[in-house]
Design a protein around this motif. Structure first.
Motif, PDB file in Angstrom:
ATOM      1  N   ILE A 185      27.332 -57.300 -14.135  1.00  0.00           N
ATOM      2  CA  ILE A 185      27.939 -58.621 -14.010  1.00  0.00           C
ATOM      3  C   ILE A 185      26.827 -59.652 -13.900  1.00  0.00           C
TER       4      ILE A 185
ATOM      5  N   VAL B 196      30.951 -60.397 -17.501  1.00  0.00           N
ATOM      6  CA  VAL B 196      30.880 -58.947 -17.336  1.00  0.00           C
ATOM      7  C   VAL B 196      30.518 -58.342 -18.689  1.00  0.00           C
TER       8      VAL B 196
ATOM      9  N   GLU C 162      36.444 -51.281 -12.228  1.00  0.00           N
ATOM     10  CA  GLU C 162      37.432 -52.021 -11.443  1.00  0.00           C
ATOM     11  C   GLU C 162      36.887 -52.390 -10.059  1.00  0.00           C
TER      12      GLU C 162
ATOM     13  N   VAL D 200      34.428 -55.338 -10.600  1.00  0.00           N
ATOM     14  CA  VAL D 200      35.133 -56.554 -10.992  1.00  0.00           C
ATOM     15  C   VAL D 200      35.956 -57.102  -9.824  1.00  0.00           C
TER      16      VAL D 200
ATOM     17  N   TYR E  48      33.696 -58.852  -7.403  1.00  0.00           N
ATOM     18  CA  TYR E  48      33.313 -60.157  -7.946  1.00  0.00           C
ATOM     19  C   TYR E  48      34.462 -61.158  -7.780  1.00  0.00           C
TER      20      TYR E  48
ATOM     21  N   ILE F 265      36.828 -64.569 -14.257  1.00  0.00           N
ATOM     22  CA  ILE F 265      35.680 -64.121 -15.043  1.00  0.00           C
ATOM     23  C   ILE F 265      35.657 -64.985 -16.301  1.00  0.00           C
TER      24      ILE F 265
ATOM     25  N   LEU G 217      34.082 -61.518 -20.827  1.00  0.00           N
ATOM     26  CA  LEU G 217      33.893 -60.065 -20.835  1.00  0.00           C
ATOM     27  C   LEU G 217      33.348 -59.695 -22.203  1.00  0.00           C
TER      28      LEU G 217
ATOM     29  N   HIS H 217      43.835 -57.044 -15.011  1.00  0.00           N
ATOM     30  CA  HIS H 217      42.789 -58.077 -14.995  1.00  0.00           C
ATOM     31  C   HIS H 217      42.835 -59.082 -16.134  1.00  0.00           C
TER      32      HIS H 217
END
Length: 118
Positions: free
Chosen positions: A6, A13, A30, A33, A36, A43, A46, A72
Motif C-alpha cells: 500500500i 494498493v 483483506e 486493506v 488502511y 482507496i 487499486l 471492498h
C-alpha cells in the motif's frame, strides 16, 4: 501467491499475482486493506499488476477473490488492470457491471502510466 503493498501517501494498493491465487492470499490482502481503511475513508486506486493472470488454486481461492471484491468495491475509486493477459479486456467489461470503481486496462509495460492515472 499474491504480493501486495500500500502506497499510503497516495492511497494506492498494488497487488501482484504471481501464481494461482488462494484463499490465504485474499485473507492477507483483506487484513492490510481493512487496516488502511480504519485510518482512511477510501482507496484512491487499486493496481493489479501481472504479465499473465495465473487463475485460482481452487474454488476457495475463487470465492475469496469475489468476497474481497464484494466487501471492498465501494471503497475503491479506480482500478488499473496492468497486464497483457487476454482475459483483461473481458474482465474489465464484466467487472464494470459489479463494481463502482472506474476501471482502465493498461499493457504490462505501462506501469508508470497506470500509476499516474490512479
Amino acid at each position: 501467491m499474491l504480493t501486495h503493498r500500500i502506497l499510503e501517501d497516495r492511497g494506492i494498493v498494488i497487488v501482484e499475482p504471481q501464481s494461482a491465487l488462494t484463499a490465504e492470499d485474499f485473507q492477507g490482502l483483506e487484513m492490510s486493506v481493512d487496516a488502511y481503511l480504519q485510518k482512511n475513508p477510501w482507496i484512491h486506486g487499486l493496481m493489479i499488476y501481472t504479465k499473465e493472470f495465473p487463475g485460482w488454486e481452487n474454488w476457495d481461492g475463487f470465492a475469496s477473490h469475489f468476497k474481497f471484491v464484494k466487501n471492498h468495491h465501494e471503497e475503491i475509486e479506480k482500478v488499473a488492470l496492468v497486464t497483457d493477459a487476454k482475459i483483461a479486456s473481458i474482465g474489465e467489461k464484466i467487472a464494470k457491471h459489479f463494481v463502482s470503481a472506474e476501471m482502465k486496462h493498461f499493457s504490462f509495460s505501462e506501469y508508470e502510466d497506470a500509476l499516474a492515472w490512479l
